[in-house]
Design an enzyme around this catalytic site. Structure first.
Site, PDB file in Angstrom:
ATOM      1  N   ASP A   1     -18.325  47.004  22.706  1.00  0.00           N
ATOM      2  CA  ASP A   1     -19.212  47.789  22.066  1.00  0.00           C
ATOM      3  C   ASP A   1     -18.640  49.248  22.012  1.00  0.00           C
ATOM      4  O   ASP A   1     -18.730  49.898  22.981  1.00  0.00           O
ATOM      5  CB  ASP A   1     -20.584  47.829  22.916  1.00  0.00           C
ATOM      6  CG  ASP A   1     -21.644  48.710  22.323  1.00  0.00           C
ATOM      7  OD1 ASP A   1     -21.405  49.284  21.503  1.00  0.00           O
ATOM      8  OD2 ASP A   1     -22.819  48.705  22.897  1.00  0.00           O
TER       9      ASP A   1
ATOM     10  N   ASP B   1     -29.675  41.140  19.960  1.00  0.00           N
ATOM     11  CA  ASP B   1     -29.112  41.655  21.269  1.00  0.00           C
ATOM     12  C   ASP B   1     -30.000  42.177  22.270  1.00  0.00           C
ATOM     13  O   ASP B   1     -30.918  42.959  21.977  1.00  0.00           O
ATOM     14  CB  ASP B   1     -27.760  42.586  20.905  1.00  0.00           C
ATOM     15  CG  ASP B   1     -28.038  43.739  20.345  1.00  0.00           C
ATOM     16  OD1 ASP B   1     -28.337  44.829  20.982  1.00  0.00           O
ATOM     17  OD2 ASP B   1     -28.458  43.681  19.193  1.00  0.00           O
TER      18      ASP B   1
ATOM     19  N   GLU C   1     -18.985  52.598  20.935  1.00  0.00           N
ATOM     20  CA  GLU C   1     -19.994  53.786  20.152  1.00  0.00           C
ATOM     21  C   GLU C   1     -20.182  54.763  21.467  1.00  0.00           C
ATOM     22  O   GLU C   1     -20.008  54.719  22.525  1.00  0.00           O
ATOM     23  CB  GLU C   1     -21.357  53.139  19.871  1.00  0.00           C
ATOM     24  CG  GLU C   1     -21.967  52.521  21.099  1.00  0.00           C
ATOM     25  CD  GLU C   1     -23.312  51.911  20.708  1.00  0.00           C
ATOM     26  OE1 GLU C   1     -24.064  52.434  19.901  1.00  0.00           O
ATOM     27  OE2 GLU C   1     -23.875  50.945  21.322  1.00  0.00           O
TER      28      GLU C   1
END
Length: 222
Positions: A119, A30, A121
């Site tokens: 995502d 990524d 986080e």
């Protein structure tokens, strides 16, 4: 005289070959910056990279133009699948508005993603209320589905729990988790269930490093 393998031996050989093919390791990376076709080709030929994920929305609340070339060049280099990820901008823009801005950027730039990963986080990027955070995440997912995207979740127990209170929402979606061990381990031997996920789909096993002149994270799935 020509000796022929017995039929059962041929069958056994085919079974072994099919099993080996089915269980072959698959590697990907990524990125959060533009990547040229030649760099993708280098990653593919020299490092065995087969799939790619590019950032398409930032924590500041805007479409990431870098994904336009990253995604198109990854496809041109023969990588598949080619996905994108959204880093939610909880403190900057509403969930529906952020997905609409993402979708507008994808459509206007003719970017085709096989899957969109949320995502989740960095507790510092979220609020103090688990319920509010979960509502925001669910709204992101619902809006993405509304626009026709396939969705997965990138997170880990160390991130999901403080952000959502270890919520069991979205457990039906594919999970891509991260775990960096002293010696990078492209396997699921470290996996421990959390939230509603009993098994993962992808592991990010090595954090940011540089290969072929590109800053990447390394990922694996069986």
């Amino acid at each position: 005289k020509i000796d022929y393998l017995p039929k059962m031996s041929l069958v056994a050989l085919l079974v072994v070959l099919c099993f080996a093919f089915a269980s072959a390791d698959v590697y990907g990376v990524d990125v959060s910056d533009p990547v040229s076709e030649s760099a993708w080709s280098c990653l593919k030929s020299q490092h065995g990279v087969q799939f790619a994920v590019s950032r398409a929305f930032t924590s500041l609340g805007y479409f990431d133009q870098g994904c336009v070339s990253a995604v198109k060049n990854a496809r041109a280099a023969g990588l598949s699948p080619v996905d994108v990820y959204i880093f939610p901008a909880f403190h900057h823009i509403g969930a529906n508005a952020s997905v609409d801005a993402f979708h507008k950027g994808m459509v206007n730039n003719n970017v085709q993603a096989d899957k969109v990963w949320l995502d989740i986080e960095g507790p510092e990027f979220w609020g103090s209320s688990h319920a509010t955070n979960v509502h925001y995440i669910l709204t992101l997912h619902e809006r993405l589905v509304h626009h026709g995207y396939k969705v997965g979740v990138y997170t880990s127990n160390s991130q999901w729990s403080p952000i959502t209170g270890n919520s069991r929402v979205l457990g039906h979606l594919p999970l891509w988790y991260a775990d960096y061990e002293d010696t990078p381990q492209p396997n699921f031997n470290d996996w421990k269930p959390f939230g509603a996920w009993s098994s993962p789909s992808i592991k990010q096993y090595r954090g940011t490093h540089t290969e072929c002149g590109v800053g990447i994270d390394s990922n694996w799935h069986p």
